[in-house]
Design an enzyme around this catalytic site. Sequence first.
Site, mmCIF file in Angstrom:
data_model
loop_
_atom_site.group_PDB
_atom_site.id
_atom_site.type_symbol
_atom_site.label_atom_id
_atom_site.label_comp_id
_atom_site.label_asym_id
_atom_site.label_seq_id
_atom_site.Cartn_x
_atom_site.Cartn_y
_atom_site.Cartn_z
ATOM 1 N N ASP A 90 30.216 -21.200 3.646
ATOM 2 C CA ASP A 90 28.763 -21.191 3.817
ATOM 3 C C ASP A 90 28.219 -22.591 3.554
ATOM 4 O OD1 ASP A 90 28.897 -21.430 1.095
ATOM 5 O OD2 ASP A 90 28.142 -19.438 0.664
ATOM 6 N N SER A 91 26.938 -22.779 3.792
ATOM 7 C CA SER A 91 26.363 -24.122 3.685
ATOM 8 C C SER A 91 26.077 -24.536 2.252
ATOM 9 C CB SER A 91 25.062 -24.188 4.480
ATOM 10 O OG SER A 91 24.060 -23.405 3.844
ATOM 11 N N GLY A 92 26.007 -23.563 1.342
ATOM 12 C CA GLY A 92 25.623 -23.857 -0.034
ATOM 13 C C GLY A 92 24.132 -23.763 -0.266
ATOM 14 N N GLY A 93 23.366 -23.571 0.800
ATOM 15 C CA GLY A 93 21.910 -23.501 0.660
ATOM 16 C C GLY A 93 21.440 -22.338 -0.181
ATOM 17 N N GLN A 193 16.727 -16.860 10.688
ATOM 18 C CA GLN A 193 15.870 -16.476 9.575
ATOM 19 C C GLN A 193 14.637 -15.736 10.098
ATOM 20 O OE1 GLN A 193 16.361 -16.471 6.419
ATOM 21 N NE2 GLN A 193 18.227 -17.690 6.242
ATOM 22 N N GLY A 220 19.146 -14.264 5.310
ATOM 23 C CA GLY A 220 17.880 -13.938 4.678
ATOM 24 C C GLY A 220 17.624 -12.457 4.505
ATOM 25 N N ASP A 270 30.369 -10.312 4.862
ATOM 26 C CA ASP A 270 30.937 -10.748 3.581
ATOM 27 C C ASP A 270 30.051 -10.225 2.473
ATOM 28 O OD1 ASP A 270 29.473 -13.200 1.894
ATOM 29 O OD2 ASP A 270 28.754 -12.981 3.950
ATOM 30 N N CYS A 308 44.324 6.707 -0.257
ATOM 31 C CA CYS A 308 44.501 5.253 -0.196
ATOM 32 C C CYS A 308 45.979 4.865 -0.311
ATOM 33 C CB CYS A 308 43.700 4.591 -1.317
ATOM 34 S SG CYS A 308 43.755 2.792 -1.304
ATOM 35 N N CYS A 310 46.859 1.532 -0.976
ATOM 36 C CA CYS A 310 46.894 0.196 -1.576
ATOM 37 C C CYS A 310 47.936 0.124 -2.697
ATOM 38 C CB CYS A 310 45.515 -0.202 -2.099
ATOM 39 S SG CYS A 310 45.054 0.521 -3.698
ATOM 40 N N CYS A 313 46.833 2.196 -5.855
ATOM 41 C CA CYS A 313 46.903 3.658 -5.732
ATOM 42 C C CYS A 313 48.331 4.165 -5.600
ATOM 43 C CB CYS A 313 46.061 4.122 -4.546
ATOM 44 S SG CYS A 313 44.276 4.025 -4.869
ATOM 45 N N HIS A 339 42.287 -2.746 -5.032
ATOM 46 C CA HIS A 339 41.904 -1.462 -4.447
ATOM 47 C C HIS A 339 40.592 -1.570 -3.674
ATOM 48 C CE1 HIS A 339 40.919 2.709 -3.754
ATOM 49 N NE2 HIS A 339 39.715 2.401 -4.207
#
Length: 373
Positions: A90-93, A193, A220, A270, A308, A310, A313, A339
């Site tokens: 990401d931009s860090g903004g 935005q 946003g 994300d 599950c 994983c 589990c 998990h």
Amino acid sequence: MDFQIDKTDGEARACTITTAHSTIQTPVFMPVGTVGTVKALDSYDMTELLQTDIILANTYHLYLRPGDEKVKHFGGLHEFANYPKSYLTDSGGFQAFSLSNISKPDENGIHFKSHIDGSAHYFTPQKVLDIQYNLGSDIMMILDDLIALPAEKERIKLSIERTTNWAEASIKYHRQKQKEGIGVDQNIFAIVQGGIDKEFRKLSATQLTQMDFDGFAIGGLSVGEANVDMYDTVEYTVPFLPKDKPRYLMGVGTPEDLIENIERGVDMFDCVMPTRNARNGTIFTTFGKLNIKGAKFALSDEPIDSTCTCHTCKNYSRGYMNHLFRAKELTYFRLASLHNLHYYLTLMKEAREAILEGRFQAFKKAFYAKRGK
């Protein structure tokens, strides 16, 4: 970057993104590796146990510590963290906006103070790209002017003006750098935005899509608005984005949020939720959330989720996980994070299969039914 749409089912899309480091099948959830690591996990966990094809790293945090020049010294993020697949940075903004005690945007960038030592810094559209060139990420987000909601219309209008101006500066700078042989294999995404105001979202999307970006994000949101407003805003905004480029909804969210927004045409997601909640004792399952620290799990020999597959589990009981959490054992963080991320990643794979087979609506209905909704 190569992008292709494999199948659609209504507005839901199954796509394939190919970068210099991996092939990514969407819908995709990107685990958040803020400082070059997904908390409590290492590259073996990410590549072998979870089989991720892309993770997110944070420009702001890596710029402050250890410093992007140090990451470059090690050959970029892929070499530094021993993760061979794709990175989105990401931009860090957002972090400059949310973590700094003093964060002040102007026409050319964002002034902020480090949350670590209070030192003063200034992010410009060019500066955040220079940082990301050093990091060597596959997908770079440009600087945008993020605001908290609710906000006055004048502030939203100013946010769009800045975001568009910074986008123009970013794409011009990036294409020039590529001509110089810098960032040749790196892709650049713009961020729409506009708060939850439909006309502002339309304006922002229309302005940004006139520029030659490799993909587009909806930013946003999930910053204080109601879920229904977030869903409505995404549904309204997506049609203004190109069909032939990836669509990324930033910082979202719960399993329900993912399913709802896949239905609305989003490809990429994300969120820190699966790992952060895991560390706090909240486990995501096919049947809803459970709080593993509850006394009722102390003697349970069942896995966290009976459906599950994983690592956690397959090998450990609810009773053992309850014990680890109560004993404050560090192993708990790894097993719980594995998990929760496995659950999110599997949910995305199942959604993709449903889209490919033309049964996404039935999949969504079954998803809610299992959760008692």
